[in-house]
Design an enzyme around this catalytic site. Structure first.
Site, PDB file in Angstrom:
ATOM      1  N   GLY A  36      -0.776  -0.381  -2.876  1.00  0.00           N
ATOM      2  CA  GLY A  36      -1.545  -0.530  -1.650  1.00  0.00           C
ATOM      3  C   GLY A  36      -1.938   0.830  -1.059  1.00  0.00           C
ATOM      4  CB  SER A  40      -1.091   1.902  -7.478  1.00  0.00           C
ATOM      5  OG  SER A  40      -2.199   2.442  -6.805  1.00  0.00           O
ATOM      6  CD1 TRP A  41       2.307   2.026  -1.441  1.00  0.00           C
ATOM      7  CD2 TRP A  41       1.837   4.174  -1.026  1.00  0.00           C
ATOM      8  NE1 TRP A  41       3.129   2.444  -0.416  1.00  0.00           N
ATOM      9  CE2 TRP A  41       2.863   3.760  -0.145  1.00  0.00           C
ATOM     10  CE3 TRP A  41       1.372   5.487  -0.953  1.00  0.00           C
ATOM     11  CZ2 TRP A  41       3.433   4.604   0.800  1.00  0.00           C
ATOM     12  CZ3 TRP A  41       1.950   6.334  -0.017  1.00  0.00           C
ATOM     13  CH2 TRP A  41       2.952   5.890   0.855  1.00  0.00           C
ATOM     14  CG  ASP A  98      -6.255   4.895 -12.990  1.00  0.00           C
ATOM     15  OD1 ASP A  98      -7.129   4.760 -12.119  1.00  0.00           O
ATOM     16  OD2 ASP A  98      -5.053   4.704 -12.775  1.00  0.00           O
ATOM     17  CG  HIS A 139      -5.427   1.924 -10.599  1.00  0.00           C
ATOM     18  ND1 HIS A 139      -4.882   3.192 -10.511  1.00  0.00           N
ATOM     19  CD2 HIS A 139      -4.953   1.237  -9.518  1.00  0.00           C
ATOM     20  CE1 HIS A 139      -4.118   3.281  -9.428  1.00  0.00           C
ATOM     21  NE2 HIS A 139      -4.149   2.109  -8.802  1.00  0.00           N
TER      22      HIS A 139
END
Length: 314
Positions: free
Chosen positions: A43, A115-116, A267, A294
């Protein structure tokens, strides 16, 4: 080819009071006596999904999922305009993870993030290295301001039409104006129509730059859309409250912890250079570059991630 494990349901779940009026949703799946592993979602603000449970052999792992502050099943929900994000920062999330580990009586756990979630996982590990047995990190990011700038400005060179719409939705005139800040202001407007339009355009760009193809069905839910957009702009407008290159500079704090870093060669939202730089600074890590973008659910990402959890679970 390794694929996701079959769908499973939690055997326990709850809400953990983490202070400041916030409650964090958590759940545990798999084997209650198995190796503990915690999933740190992306996120910021996307929340965990049932798919996250399926990266682990449920016979081997005690799988912990949680929704970060303000996200999905945690309360209060960031999609509600009267929900303050004052006590929703990176430091708060690191403390919440440690509070959850203690609440569940876990001494050490494998930390899995995408990711985050890889940024937050790394920060947690640098703060509490003795609590981490291994890392499995997908679509590696460190949320440095250069990475944020690329995601919302530089990637427009790859998706020019989508970026032009994203730029227009920010309501700014100059090409170089900070679009994260512009959307952050719109998402905090007292006008509901302005907020809803900003959230829709923000998520449209996320779809374009992250998937490049199929829209994320979660963005069809106006409340999810609003909560996600509010949280991610809140974090990235503040540079995730990180010093420049903080995670790379502190990579030495992770020495001795085995890790698999999995990154897609294709990505576009998080260039491979960050994962390579982190791997170079972290001798105990292994970088696996796969033919993917990604998303953690792409077949090559899934295969590499499941191979890693199988290795560490045995």
């Amino acid at each position: 080819m390794a694929g996701l494990f079959p769908e499973i349901e939690p055997y326990d779940a709850g809400q953990l009071d983490v202070g400041d009026g916030n409650s964090v949703y958590w759940e545990t799946c798999g084997n209650p006596e198995g190796k503990p592993a915690v999933v740190v979602h992306g996120g910021p603000g996307s929340g965990c999904t049932p798919t996250h449970r399926r990266f682990f052999d449920p016979a081997l792992y005690r799988i912990v999922l949680f929704d970060q502050r303000g996200s999905v099943r945690s309360t209060p929900h960031a999609g509600d305009f009267d929900t303050s994000l004052e006590h929703n920062t990176t430091d708060h999330l690191v403390r919440d993870m440690e509070a959850l580990r203690s609440h569940l009586g876990i001494d050490q756990w494998l930390v899995f993030g995408n990711s985050w979630g890889s940024t937050l996982a790394l920060l947690y590990g640098q703060r509490h290295p003795e609590k981490v047995s291994e890392f499995v990190l997908l679509a590696v990011t460190t949320s440095d301001r250069d990475e944020i700038r690329w995601l919302y400005h530089g990637a427009g060179r790859i998706f020019p039409e989508a970026w032009e719409r994203f730029h227009a939705g920010a309501g700014v005139s100059g090409q170089d104006e900070d679009l994260v800040s512009a959307y952050y202001r719109l998402l905090n407007s007292p006008d509901l129509t302005v907020r809803e339009q900003a959230a829709a355009e923000w998520c449209r760009w996320e779809d374009a730059v992250v998937s490049g193809a199929e829209p994320n069905p979660r963005y069809d839910d106006p409340r999810f859309r609003m909560g996600f957009a509010r949280i991610v702009t809140h974090y990235f407008d503040n540079g995730a409250w990180l010093e420049p290159r903080q995670i790379i500079r502190n990579a030495h704090r992770l020495h001795g912890i085995p890790a698999v870093l999995i990154h897609g060669q294709l990505d576009h939202s998080a260039p491979l250079a960050t994962a390579r730089e982190l791997a170079d600074a972290w001798p105990d890590s292994e970088l696996v570059v796969v033919d993917a973008g990604h998303l953690a659910t792409e077949p090559a990402m899934v295969e590499a991630a499941v191979n890693a959890t199988n290795r560490f679970g045995g």
